[in-house]
Enzyme design. Structure first.
Site, PDB file in Angstrom:
ATOM      1  N   GLU A 103      75.778  40.145  14.987  1.00 54.59           N
ATOM      2  CA  GLU A 103      75.966  41.530  15.187  1.00 54.59           C
ATOM      3  C   GLU A 103      74.610  42.367  15.429  1.00 54.59           C
ATOM      4  O   GLU A 103      74.720  43.165  16.304  1.00 54.59           O
ATOM      5  CB  GLU A 103      76.908  42.038  13.916  1.00 54.59           C
ATOM      6  CG  GLU A 103      77.819  43.251  14.383  1.00 54.59           C
ATOM      7  CD  GLU A 103      78.728  43.571  13.142  1.00 54.59           C
ATOM      8  OE1 GLU A 103      79.792  42.972  13.486  1.00 54.59           O
ATOM      9  OE2 GLU A 103      78.376  44.026  12.159  1.00 54.59           O
ATOM     10  N   HIS A 137      79.390  14.402   8.964  1.00 55.61           N
ATOM     11  CA  HIS A 137      80.634  13.533   9.580  1.00 55.61           C
ATOM     12  C   HIS A 137      81.417  14.414  10.500  1.00 55.61           C
ATOM     13  O   HIS A 137      82.476  13.994  10.568  1.00 55.61           O
ATOM     14  CB  HIS A 137      81.201  13.209   8.295  1.00 55.61           C
ATOM     15  CG  HIS A 137      80.344  12.272   7.268  1.00 55.61           C
ATOM     16  ND1 HIS A 137      80.320  10.977   7.316  1.00 55.61           N
ATOM     17  CD2 HIS A 137      79.527  12.804   6.416  1.00 55.61           C
ATOM     18  CE1 HIS A 137      79.591  10.317   6.520  1.00 55.61           C
ATOM     19  NE2 HIS A 137      79.039  11.707   5.899  1.00 55.61           N
ATOM     20  N   LYS A 188      88.250  48.288  18.206  1.00 59.17           N
ATOM     21  CA  LYS A 188      88.498  49.396  17.311  1.00 59.17           C
ATOM     22  C   LYS A 188      89.452  50.651  17.942  1.00 59.17           C
ATOM     23  O   LYS A 188      90.468  50.806  17.493  1.00 59.17           O
ATOM     24  CB  LYS A 188      87.462  49.916  16.448  1.00 59.17           C
ATOM     25  CG  LYS A 188      86.943  49.086  15.324  1.00 59.17           C
ATOM     26  CD  LYS A 188      85.934  49.837  14.576  1.00 59.17           C
ATOM     27  CE  LYS A 188      85.145  48.752  13.657  1.00 59.17           C
ATOM     28  NZ  LYS A 188      83.991  49.355  13.007  1.00 59.17           N
TER      29      LYS A 188
HETATM   30  O1  PA5 Z   1      77.763  45.143   9.478  1.00 59.88           O
HETATM   31  C1  PA5 Z   1      78.545  46.176  10.013  1.00 59.88           C
HETATM   32  O2  PA5 Z   1      78.229  47.269  10.081  1.00 59.88           O
HETATM   33  C2  PA5 Z   1      80.020  45.830   9.871  1.00 59.88           C
HETATM   34  O3  PA5 Z   1      80.273  44.522   9.477  1.00 59.88           O
HETATM   35  C3  PA5 Z   1      80.717  46.609   8.696  1.00 59.88           C
HETATM   36  O4  PA5 Z   1      80.247  46.274   7.686  1.00 59.88           O
HETATM   37  C4  PA5 Z   1      82.209  46.417   8.862  1.00 59.88           C
HETATM   38  O5  PA5 Z   1      82.833  46.893  10.019  1.00 59.88           O
HETATM   39  C5  PA5 Z   1      82.897  47.316   7.793  1.00 59.88           C
HETATM   40  O6  PA5 Z   1      82.507  48.598   7.865  1.00 59.88           O
HETATM   41  P1  PA5 Z   1      82.810  49.717   6.900  1.00 59.88           P
HETATM   42  O7  PA5 Z   1      81.836  49.356   5.498  1.00 59.88           O
HETATM   43  O8  PA5 Z   1      82.434  50.831   7.476  1.00 59.88           O
HETATM   44  O9  PA5 Z   1      84.187  49.843   6.341  1.00 59.88           O
END
Ligand code: PA5
Length: 476
Positions: free
Chosen positions: A302, A331, A445
């Site tokens: 990410e 394996h 989203k």
């Molecule tokens: O690393 C990130 O920003 C995302 O993985 C968020 O943690 C995830 O989308 C959850 O978001 P939030 O904490 O706002 O619910």
């Protein structure tokens, strides 16, 4: 004095990064990285480390200061102490960065059998991390807990993530149905200090809450209340965890790339990425560290998978993280790593000393195919297999490195997680991309909001509806 304050303990527990078999000097192939290549980047890396320090001083990288947030840690510990005795089950509602870090902490430091232990043997509540909205999975959790002896911790930085907020509403109803107005004592929120729908609900309903510090993104939040509070509830020594992170922080400030494990590992991955190695495999030889590879998969993917560089040019950058487990995946995956395409750089995590020494009985002496195993230990076998894999890969000119963890404990885990966070930041700088945003996940989203009928997203639903009509051509 806690043992992590002792210099001898710290040195004994220092994690190290071994990159011998990532070097041309051993691999001997043309498409590999040499020590001279590293030297060529010495100044650029020093500049990256200085830039990171400067951004940190300007308050732009607050995740780096989490190990020093003593006031918040005190608050977390106090609340955790109270909560521990109020419940038999502690359920975290969160996803992505709000779940992966604590899952890694739990697996590493409490082990896979914590929840399965009977009440007399277990020293802390069971922990469930509801990191998916699969209805069978979530209902399964609710069916297995007693509402009178359960605390929910809803974690969402934004306070509006559809998955987490849905779970929150279901859990809250579950508590209200069983406890009436007393439900509030069983729900604790971890969210932004001021903004977001969850913070508004906390204020209106006067729920207990903890804070996700400003500017700390989900995937960099494991050392904030997001990871620390559940960890403290299940009895993990969060002081030792943070001491380990601070110890690593000292190493990560070294401007000499050869002495800075986070920068050096990032540089090696970067140089291999430049040579077309688009896959970063993390393979702990430790079941306890299995979920560290999962957490790392998110921070690497990410943070570094980006369409644009900082100049706005389209670069479609990123190195795909792959998680594997030693020896299990020897394996399964290893054949591909040894003989497949030259598109990977592999990092093993080696544990020096396991908690248990399991001896293999000398049960079949004289049967030459297995009698060599008798009298030795599983530690010797697992680490021999790791070494054999390192050498095999090297002999096939496949670059591999090893993070040596002397033992799995809170102090070493703090070092490891902090090192990998800083490594990701350095890699982002070398790649010249924004490490801390995630525009690519936003589009999905918005479509979800449209389909689920969220006000203001009607146009997205229309787009989806017209798409549905278009996509019936290719199906068998
Ligand atoms: O690393 C990130 O920003 C995302 O993985 C968020 O943690 C995830 O989308 C959850 O978001 P939030 O904490 O706002 O619910």
């Amino acid at each position: 004095m806690k043992e992590f304050a002792n210099e001898e303990f710290k040195e004994k527990m220092r994690i190290t990064f071994d990159y011998n078999y990532a070097m041309k000097e051993y691999l001997g192939s043309d498409n590999t990285v040499s020590s001279a290549d590293i030297d060529d980047y010495t100044e650029e890396c020093a500049q990256v480390i200085r830039d990171i320090k400067k951004e940190r001083e300007e308050g732009k990288l607050p995740f780096m200061d989490l190990p020093y947030a003593s006031e918040e840690v005190l608050e977390i510990k106090q609340l955790a102490k109270k909560v521990r005795y109020m419940c038999d089950d502690f359920v975290v509602l969160g996803i992505g960065g709000s779940a992966l870090g604590m899952t890694a902490l739990m697996q590493a430091l409490k082990g896979p059998f914590h929840n399965a232990q009977n009440d007399d043997d277990r020293d802390a509540p069971r922990l469930y991390v509801a990191d998916n909205i699969d209805p069978d999975f979530f209902k399964g959790i609710l069916d297995n807990i007693d509402s009178y002896r359960t605390i929910f911790n809803v974690i969402s930085k934004s306070g509006s993530t559809a998955e987490t907020m849905s779970q929150f509403m279901i859990a809250q109803q579950f508590l209200k149905d069983n406890l009436g107005a007393g439900y509030k004592d069983s729900m604790i929120a971890t969210t932004d200090a001021k903004s977001g729908i969850l913070r508004d609900i906390v204020n209106q309903e006067e729920l207990s809450s903890l804070i996700v510090p400003d500017g700390v993104g989900g995937r960099f939040s494991v050392l904030s209340a997001v990871g620390l509070f559940p960890a403290a509830v299940v009895g993990i020594d969060i002081d030792a965890l943070l001491a380990g992170a601070r110890f690593m922080d000292e190493m990560c400030q070294n401007e000499d790339v050869r002495k800075n494990p986070a920068a050096l590992s990032a540089l090696i991955y970067y140089l291999y990425y430049q040579k077309g190695r688009n896959i970063n495999v993390m393979m702990p030889y430790s079941s306890a560290l299995k979920d560290v590879a999962d957490w790392y998969g998110q921070i690497w993917a990410e943070s570094l998978g980006k369409r644009h560089d900082l100049e706005g040019d389209v670069v479609n950058a990123g190195q795909t993280p792959v998680k594997a487990l030693g020896v299990t995946d020897q394996h399964s995956q290893l054949q591909l790593y040894v003989e497949g395409p030259d598109d990977k750089v592999i990092t093993f995590i080696k544990v020096g000393e396991f908690d248990n020494e399991v001896r293999i009985p000398e049960a079949y002496s004289g049967i030459s195919g297995i009698d060599y195993l008798g009298g030795t230990t599983l530690t010797r076998l697992i680490n021999s297999e790791l070494h054999a894999t390192e050498i095999t890969l090297m002999k096939n000119s496949k670059p591999n490195c090893t993070i040596n963890v002397p033992a799995v404990n809170a102090f070493t885990l703090g070092q490891l997680l902090y090192m990998l966070e800083v490594q990701t930041s350095v890699m982002g700088k070398l790649m010249d991309i924004n490490t801390y945003d995630q525009p690519g996940v936003e589009q999905g989203k918005l479509y979800t909001y449209g389909m689920m009928g969220r006000e203001g997203f009607e146009d997205k639903n229309e787009e989806i509806e017209s798409e549905k009509k278009r996509v019936d051509k290719f199906k068998v």
